[in-house]
Design an enzyme around this catalytic site. Structure first.
Site, short mmCIF file in Angstrom:
data_model
loop_
_atom_site.label_atom_id
_atom_site.label_comp_id
_atom_site.label_asym_id
_atom_site.label_seq_id
_atom_site.Cartn_x
_atom_site.Cartn_y
_atom_site.Cartn_z
N HIS A 184 0.86 -1.18 0.00
CA HIS A 184 0.00 0.00 0.00
C HIS A 184 0.90 1.23 0.00
O HIS A 184 1.90 1.27 0.70
CB HIS A 184 -0.89 0.00 1.24
CG HIS A 184 -1.74 1.24 1.36
ND1 HIS A 184 -2.75 1.52 0.48
CD2 HIS A 184 -1.69 2.28 2.21
CE1 HIS A 184 -3.30 2.68 0.81
NE2 HIS A 184 -2.67 3.16 1.86
N CYS A 232 -4.49 2.72 -4.96
CA CYS A 232 -3.70 3.61 -4.09
C CYS A 232 -2.43 4.10 -4.77
O CYS A 232 -2.09 5.28 -4.69
CB CYS A 232 -3.37 2.93 -2.76
SG CYS A 232 -2.28 1.49 -2.90
#
Length: 302
Positions: A61, A175
């Protein structure tokens, strides 16, 4: 990836397992003469729940951190799913509803503080550039626009083959793509990035030329194609959007099984359905370098 005029209201049926952006705040107005450090942040997905298990799979992430020289305050900015990853990847098949029901939105989240321990322990926290307060404020305006018009999360990248120059049929929108857009915006505003290696995760499906099938109304509406509607529902039937991470990965393997056995995948992208004639190697999780950007305008005098 298509831009939309506004963000639709979320349906009360869509419930998040974890609250989206619980301590989020608006982007502050920085003083023009402020000098702000910009940090690249990366750690394994769901690390707070599963340790670095997904770090071994290189499912990461990404976020970006800021530190103001004038106030000494730190901030984190990231982009992620409103209703968790399963909901962005698989629809709900609801009783009495013909069409698959999608709980899919992604958005930016901005909050004060950088959790140094989280990013450093299994990941990355590294200075990539320094910007002025003016540049930060211009970026903040762009984030608002980007957030209001780029609303749907897209898990999959779809391309013709593993070859570097292969045709990309569909690009993911998640993301890391937000972080890359943010870096590019800062570069266009005059930020000069350090020469460091930066890698990102992609989940890629491999397919021949996609076939357009239609939208929800044309497939599932009163004049719709009953056979196609049944095939799409049948494809999504084994997958459960409300689920734990472990169940998500079980579903991922179910997908791979179906995709490889039947060479087929039904993709919902920008509110439209496509058929993907799948081909070997079918699905890959890759972690590859994407260089930091160079601005589109000369950065002298900034």
């Amino acid at each position: 990836h298509r831009r939309f005029d506004f963000r639709p209201k979320t349906d009360p049926y869509c419930q998040a397992r974890y609250t989206f952006c619980p301590t989020g705040s608006a982007l502050p107005l920085m003083k023009e003469e402020d000098v702000i450090e910009v940090y690249r942040l990366q750690a394994p997905v769901w690390e707070f729940k599963y340790g670095d298990l997904l770090g071994h799979l290189k499912i990461m992430h990404d976020a970006v951190g800021f530190k103001s020289s004038l106030t000494g305050k730190n901030y984190t900015m990231e982009w992620y799913e409103l209703f968790q990853l399963g909901n962005c990847t698989f629809p709900h098949l609801r009783p009495g509803m013909d069409a698959p029901f999608w709980c899919n939105q992604g958005a930016a989240c901005f909050y004060e503080g950088i959790d140094d321990a989280h990013w450093k322990a299994n990941g990355t926290l590294v200075l990539v550039t320094t910007i002025s307060g003016t540049m930060f404020n211009e970026m903040a305006q762009w984030v608002k626009y980007d957030n209001e018009t780029g609303i749907y999360y897209e898990t999959w990248t779809v391309q013709a083959s593993p070859d570097k120059k292969s045709t990309v049929w569909f690009d993911s929108y998640e993301c890391s793509k937000f972080i890359l857009r943010t870096y590019q915006k800062l570069a266009d505003l005059g930020a000069v990035f350090k020469k460091i290696q930066t890698n990102y995760t992609s989940i890629i499906l491999f397919s021949g030329e996609p076939i357009y099938l239609g939208n929800e109304t044309s497939i599932f509406g009163p004049q719709g194609n009953k056979t196609l509607a049944a095939a799409i529902r049948d494809f999504y039937n084994p997958f459960k959007p409300h689920q734990s991470v472990r169940e998500f990965f079980m579903d991922l393997f179910k997908i791979i099984d179906r995709v490889i056995l039947n060479h087929q995948f039904y993709l919902f992208y920008n509110l439209e359905y496509w058929f993907l004639p799948m081909k070997s190697p079918y699905l890959k999780i890759i972690y590859e370098e994407v260089p930091l950007p160079v601005g589109s305008k000369a950065s002298s005098g900034v």
